[in-house]
Design a protein around this motif. Sequence first.
Motif, PDB file in Angstrom:
ATOM      1  N   GLY A 111       0.788  -1.227   0.000  1.00  0.00           N
ATOM      2  CA  GLY A 111       0.000   0.000   0.000  1.00  0.00           C
ATOM      3  C   GLY A 111       0.814   1.268   0.000  1.00  0.00           C
ATOM      4  O   GLY A 111       0.365   2.303  -0.475  1.00  0.00           O
ATOM      5  N   VAL A 112       2.035   1.216   0.532  1.00  0.00           N
ATOM      6  CA  VAL A 112       2.839   2.431   0.646  1.00  0.00           C
ATOM      7  C   VAL A 112       3.881   2.554  -0.468  1.00  0.00           C
ATOM      8  O   VAL A 112       4.807   3.339  -0.366  1.00  0.00           O
ATOM      9  CB  VAL A 112       3.517   2.516   2.036  1.00  0.00           C
ATOM     10  CG1 VAL A 112       2.480   2.692   3.118  1.00  0.00           C
ATOM     11  CG2 VAL A 112       4.386   1.300   2.303  1.00  0.00           C
ATOM     12  N   THR A 113       3.692   1.827  -1.572  1.00  0.00           N
ATOM     13  CA  THR A 113       4.606   1.934  -2.711  1.00  0.00           C
ATOM     14  C   THR A 113       4.502   3.330  -3.326  1.00  0.00           C
ATOM     15  O   THR A 113       3.427   3.771  -3.697  1.00  0.00           O
ATOM     16  CB  THR A 113       4.275   0.877  -3.782  1.00  0.00           C
ATOM     17  OG1 THR A 113       4.384  -0.410  -3.199  1.00  0.00           O
ATOM     18  CG2 THR A 113       5.192   0.993  -4.986  1.00  0.00           C
ATOM     19  N   ASP A 114       5.633   4.012  -3.424  1.00  0.00           N
ATOM     20  CA  ASP A 114       5.686   5.339  -4.054  1.00  0.00           C
ATOM     21  C   ASP A 114       5.584   5.141  -5.562  1.00  0.00           C
ATOM     22  O   ASP A 114       6.451   4.528  -6.172  1.00  0.00           O
ATOM     23  CB  ASP A 114       6.989   6.028  -3.683  1.00  0.00           C
ATOM     24  CG  ASP A 114       7.116   7.436  -4.228  1.00  0.00           C
ATOM     25  OD1 ASP A 114       6.252   7.860  -5.027  1.00  0.00           O
ATOM     26  OD2 ASP A 114       8.069   8.126  -3.850  1.00  0.00           O
ATOM     27  N   VAL A 115       4.528   5.641  -6.173  1.00  0.00           N
ATOM     28  CA  VAL A 115       4.283   5.389  -7.592  1.00  0.00           C
ATOM     29  C   VAL A 115       4.849   6.453  -8.519  1.00  0.00           C
ATOM     30  O   VAL A 115       4.756   6.321  -9.736  1.00  0.00           O
ATOM     31  CB  VAL A 115       2.767   5.208  -7.858  1.00  0.00           C
ATOM     32  CG1 VAL A 115       2.221   4.047  -7.073  1.00  0.00           C
ATOM     33  CG2 VAL A 115       2.005   6.475  -7.553  1.00  0.00           C
ATOM     34  N   ARG A 116       5.430   7.496  -7.981  1.00  0.00           N
ATOM     35  CA  ARG A 116       5.924   8.590  -8.824  1.00  0.00           C
ATOM     36  C   ARG A 116       7.016   8.155  -9.784  1.00  0.00           C
ATOM     37  O   ARG A 116       7.184   8.750 -10.848  1.00  0.00           O
ATOM     38  CB  ARG A 116       6.416   9.742  -7.963  1.00  0.00           C
ATOM     39  CG  ARG A 116       5.295  10.406  -7.188  1.00  0.00           C
ATOM     40  CD  ARG A 116       5.812  11.447  -6.265  1.00  0.00           C
ATOM     41  NE  ARG A 116       6.643  10.798  -5.248  1.00  0.00           N
ATOM     42  CZ  ARG A 116       7.314  11.436  -4.318  1.00  0.00           C
ATOM     43  NH1 ARG A 116       7.296  12.746  -4.269  1.00  0.00           N
ATOM     44  NH2 ARG A 116       8.025  10.772  -3.431  1.00  0.00           N
ATOM     45  N   SER A 117       7.769   7.110  -9.458  1.00  0.00           N
ATOM     46  CA  SER A 117       8.866   6.684 -10.321  1.00  0.00           C
ATOM     47  C   SER A 117       8.502   5.478 -11.195  1.00  0.00           C
ATOM     48  O   SER A 117       9.335   4.987 -11.936  1.00  0.00           O
ATOM     49  CB  SER A 117      10.086   6.346  -9.471  1.00  0.00           C
ATOM     50  OG  SER A 117       9.774   5.283  -8.592  1.00  0.00           O
ATOM     51  N   GLU A 118       7.256   5.012 -11.112  1.00  0.00           N
ATOM     52  CA  GLU A 118       6.835   3.865 -11.914  1.00  0.00           C
ATOM     53  C   GLU A 118       6.253   4.335 -13.248  1.00  0.00           C
ATOM     54  O   GLU A 118       5.246   5.029 -13.280  1.00  0.00           O
ATOM     55  CB  GLU A 118       5.803   3.027 -11.158  1.00  0.00           C
ATOM     56  CG  GLU A 118       6.390   2.339  -9.946  1.00  0.00           C
ATOM     57  CD  GLU A 118       5.489   1.253  -9.401  1.00  0.00           C
ATOM     58  OE1 GLU A 118       4.638   0.739 -10.154  1.00  0.00           O
ATOM     59  OE2 GLU A 118       5.644   0.924  -8.230  1.00  0.00           O
TER      60      GLU A 118
END
Length: 84
Positions: A60-67
């Motif tokens: 749930g806390v995966t930072d998606v800005r770099s995906e």
Amino acid sequence: MWVFIGDKMAEKLILPAEVKVCATCTYWDGERQVDAEMKLVVVADDCTGECLVQAARKPGVTDVRSECDCMWEDLGPDDEAAAK
């Protein structure tokens, strides 16, 4: 904030809905509580769910800005679309 689940203690995270992590995305199918009025999402710090776009399990806390293949979408209602 600490919550007891049976004999196990679980730490909860309170996130502003605009933070770009999996738990605040419309396409994340995990366990969470959403307060639309306060624009907050509450999740366990170790929760996982399925990303419906990528068809993969994601914390749930995966930072998606770099995906690159992420299609993060705000959980809130789309006020602009409703107004049209």
